[in-house]
Design a protein around this motif. Sequence first.
Motif, PDB file in Angstrom:
ATOM      1  N   LEU A  63       0.824  -1.207   0.000  1.00 49.73           N
ATOM      2  CA  LEU A  63       0.000   0.000   0.000  1.00 49.73           C
ATOM      3  C   LEU A  63       0.860   1.259   0.000  1.00 49.73           C
ATOM      4  CD1 LEU A  63      -2.735   1.417   0.208  1.00 49.73           C
ATOM      5  CD2 LEU A  63      -2.639   1.081   2.691  1.00 49.73           C
ATOM      6  N   VAL A  64       1.963   1.226   0.723  1.00 47.99           N
ATOM      7  CA  VAL A  64       2.846   2.397   0.787  1.00 47.99           C
ATOM      8  C   VAL A  64       3.331   2.783  -0.608  1.00 47.99           C
ATOM      9  CG1 VAL A  64       5.027   3.274   1.663  1.00 47.99           C
ATOM     10  CG2 VAL A  64       3.582   1.874   3.139  1.00 47.99           C
ATOM     11  N   LYS A  65       3.712   1.790  -1.391  1.00 51.21           N
ATOM     12  CA  LYS A  65       4.179   2.076  -2.745  1.00 51.21           C
ATOM     13  C   LYS A  65       3.042   2.560  -3.625  1.00 51.21           C
ATOM     14  CE  LYS A  65       6.683   0.167  -6.693  1.00 51.21           C
ATOM     15  NZ  LYS A  65       7.366  -1.034  -7.269  1.00 51.21           N
ATOM     16  N   LEU A  66       1.867   1.962  -3.449  1.00 54.88           N
ATOM     17  CA  LEU A  66       0.715   2.407  -4.236  1.00 54.88           C
ATOM     18  C   LEU A  66       0.402   3.879  -3.974  1.00 54.88           C
ATOM     19  CD1 LEU A  66      -1.941  -0.476  -4.215  1.00 54.88           C
ATOM     20  CD2 LEU A  66      -0.914   0.632  -6.198  1.00 54.88           C
ATOM     21  N   SER A 114     -11.412  -4.808  -4.148  1.00 48.13           N
ATOM     22  CA  SER A 114     -11.343  -6.006  -3.306  1.00 48.13           C
ATOM     23  C   SER A 114     -12.717  -6.628  -3.140  1.00 48.13           C
ATOM     24  CB  SER A 114     -10.758  -5.656  -1.932  1.00 48.13           C
ATOM     25  OG  SER A 114      -9.432  -5.182  -2.053  1.00 48.13           O
ATOM     26  N   ARG A 115     -13.739  -5.798  -2.935  1.00 43.28           N
ATOM     27  CA  ARG A 115     -15.092  -6.319  -2.789  1.00 43.28           C
ATOM     28  C   ARG A 115     -15.590  -6.954  -4.087  1.00 43.28           C
ATOM     29  NH1 ARG A 115     -18.150  -1.550   0.769  1.00 43.28           N
ATOM     30  NH2 ARG A 115     -17.146  -2.077   2.756  1.00 43.28           N
ATOM     31  N   ARG A 116     -15.073  -6.474  -5.213  1.00 40.82           N
ATOM     32  CA  ARG A 116     -15.468  -7.040  -6.503  1.00 40.82           C
ATOM     33  C   ARG A 116     -14.548  -8.183  -6.940  1.00 40.82           C
ATOM     34  NH1 ARG A 116     -17.120  -1.187  -9.260  1.00 40.82           N
ATOM     35  NH2 ARG A 116     -19.378  -1.537  -9.077  1.00 40.82           N
ATOM     36  N   CYS A 117     -13.602  -8.531  -6.083  1.00 41.52           N
ATOM     37  CA  CYS A 117     -12.704  -9.677  -6.293  1.00 41.52           C
ATOM     38  C   CYS A 117     -11.764  -9.505  -7.480  1.00 41.52           C
ATOM     39  CB  CYS A 117     -13.519 -10.966  -6.461  1.00 41.52           C
ATOM     40  SG  CYS A 117     -14.569 -11.335  -5.035  1.00 41.52           S
ATOM     41  N   TRP A 118     -11.447  -8.261  -7.825  1.00 43.45           N
ATOM     42  CA  TRP A 118     -10.430  -8.019  -8.854  1.00 43.45           C
ATOM     43  C   TRP A 118      -9.033  -8.047  -8.250  1.00 43.45           C
ATOM     44  CZ3 TRP A 118     -10.620  -7.260 -14.179  1.00 43.45           C
ATOM     45  CH2 TRP A 118     -11.903  -7.265 -14.743  1.00 43.45           C
ATOM     46  N   LEU A 119      -8.952  -7.844  -6.952  1.00 40.67           N
ATOM     47  CA  LEU A 119      -7.662  -7.857  -6.257  1.00 40.67           C
ATOM     48  C   LEU A 119      -7.724  -8.816  -5.085  1.00 40.67           C
ATOM     49  CD1 LEU A 119      -6.760  -4.050  -5.993  1.00 40.67           C
ATOM     50  CD2 LEU A 119      -5.912  -5.696  -7.665  1.00 40.67           C
ATOM     51  N   GLU A 120      -6.570  -9.346  -4.727  1.00 39.66           N
ATOM     52  CA  GLU A 120      -6.446 -10.128  -3.507  1.00 39.66           C
ATOM     53  C   GLU A 120      -5.415  -9.443  -2.609  1.00 39.66           C
ATOM     54  OE1 GLU A 120      -5.705 -14.248  -3.953  1.00 39.66           O
ATOM     55  OE2 GLU A 120      -7.197 -14.523  -5.537  1.00 39.66           O
ATOM     56  N   LYS A 121      -5.702  -9.434  -1.308  1.00 39.54           N
ATOM     57  CA  LYS A 121      -4.794  -8.803  -0.357  1.00 39.54           C
ATOM     58  C   LYS A 121      -4.280  -9.856   0.613  1.00 39.54           C
ATOM     59  CE  LYS A 121      -6.344  -6.164   3.021  1.00 39.54           C
ATOM     60  NZ  LYS A 121      -5.711  -6.683   4.265  1.00 39.54           N
ATOM     61  N   THR A 122      -2.982  -9.993   0.685  1.00 36.71           N
ATOM     62  CA  THR A 122      -2.352 -10.886   1.652  1.00 36.71           C
ATOM     63  C   THR A 122      -1.150 -10.170   2.260  1.00 36.71           C
ATOM     64  OG1 THR A 122      -1.036 -11.885  -0.137  1.00 36.71           O
ATOM     65  CG2 THR A 122      -3.061 -13.014   0.499  1.00 36.71           C
ATOM     66  N   ASP A 123      -1.094 -10.209   3.593  1.00 35.78           N
ATOM     67  CA  ASP A 123       0.030  -9.585   4.304  1.00 35.78           C
ATOM     68  C   ASP A 123       0.260  -8.143   3.860  1.00 35.78           C
ATOM     69  OD1 ASP A 123       0.467 -11.978   5.637  1.00 35.78           O
ATOM     70  OD2 ASP A 123       1.810 -12.710   4.063  1.00 35.78           O
ATOM     71  N   ARG A 124      -0.831  -7.399   3.725  1.00 31.30           N
ATOM     72  CA  ARG A 124      -0.781  -5.972   3.353  1.00 31.30           C
ATOM     73  C   ARG A 124      -0.228  -5.749   1.948  1.00 31.30           C
ATOM     74  NH1 ARG A 124       1.189  -2.971   8.961  1.00 31.30           N
ATOM     75  NH2 ARG A 124      -0.401  -3.898  10.310  1.00 31.30           N
ATOM     76  N   LEU A 125      -0.241  -6.775   1.142  1.00 31.55           N
ATOM     77  CA  LEU A 125       0.189  -6.660  -0.249  1.00 31.55           C
ATOM     78  C   LEU A 125      -1.003  -6.916  -1.165  1.00 31.55           C
ATOM     79  CD1 LEU A 125       3.554  -8.663  -0.131  1.00 31.55           C
ATOM     80  CD2 LEU A 125       3.277  -6.174  -0.103  1.00 31.55           C
TER      81      LEU A 125
END
Length: 448
Positions: free
Chosen positions: A403-406, A425-436
């Motif tokens: 997130l910091v880089k984003l 994320s709610r639309r499942c286009w992205l996955e988040k793991t360990d703040r990445l």
Amino acid sequence: MNVDEVLKMADALVFAKTGQHLDDLQQAIARGTLQGKKYSEIAQEKHCNESYVRDVGAKLWQTLSEELGEEVKKSNFRSTIQRWQIDHVTNFAQDVVAISSFNTCGQARQPPDIPNQNPENQVTSNPQQSPTFHHDLSEMPKLGNFYNRTAELELLKTLILTEKAQILTITGMIGMEKTALGIKLVEEIKHEFEYVIWRSLETCPTVAQLQNNLTEIFAEGDNQTSRLPLMKYLQNHRCLIILDDINYLFRRGELAGHYQPKSEDYRSLFKQIKERSHQSCFILMGWEYPREIAQIKHPNTHNLILRGLDTASAHQIIAQQGLEPEANGSRFIDYYQGNPLWLKTVANFMVELGLTVSELLANQPFLLPQDLQDILQQPLAYLSEPEKQLLSLLAKEDEAIALVKLLEIAPMPSADLLNTLQSLSRRCWLEKTDRLYRMSPVLRQYLG
């Protein structure tokens, strides 16, 4: 219990606790433990550092301990799972006996007097309490092949039958076969409910139209000439209502959860179902779920996000399309996220062209046939411009991004970026793991 049965049980327990299946290393640790192997042997087989394997193993035992309510460790893994399985079956049998002896009002219930009666219209012999099953599944699609979703299915059954959830949402990227899971669930639990009704929202009926349709069915079942408000029926009867294709209620070109003008009243309906006391359950299925359900965690609401299938089930899909599975096909499956529809589409394309998995693996990037692009275009059409901008930016990144880089590289204010990330994320286009944050290779290729 053999090794595979213990592994399936452990996978279901971990999924119930974390929402994630056992990964390859966790499976190797569990299997190796059951086979009497040392951590050093497992590490050598998986080409890992032994201390890392020990750490992963310790976390696995801790997760199982928390879920089972007793200490699980390498030395008692098999015996603990077997004992839990036996206790689980025993308790289930006791529950069945209790349910068959008493109804929800505490009155004794006897078996039906009429032999060979259709369970869809079964009536008990109790003259004071004689519920009839009313199952309107006319809009439920026919179930085709159902692949291994055992853990998800068991979790949903627990939430509905044991924890009495009032709203469940089943979401996931297009192609994850949310509807198939819903059909299988209904087939297994429908006789626990007086009313089971399946409706598709693809035509975007208004709340008034939906309520009129539902209360008409309830009134007919109660032999009433006048109808009660929907909530009264939900309180008086044990009902299971499935609303498929819920994503069609939302606007295109907006962040997730913004209703179309004629669908705004669904907001208050879902809020009522979540907050009012009743004995029924609504299941909502689609690419995204209502914001009022997502915003505040509630004991009566749960969201299940479907991820890709396991490797064995994915190989089964490939074979059914006529494509010869190969030993190195796991990379092919991983590329397409184990998504059932994506795998079917690509495998069918390859069969038509006479391509093999090995030939595909030699090609970079992988195939993105027009049929698959047309499938992805459907959810893409709902994205807002900020979402599309951010996805285009992420499509250039080969690795997960923090997130910091984003925040540094995104061409939008921080507040807008955070809202956009949440929506994707709610639309499942992205996955988040360990703040990445990461995108799947297929989506990167599609948007790149």
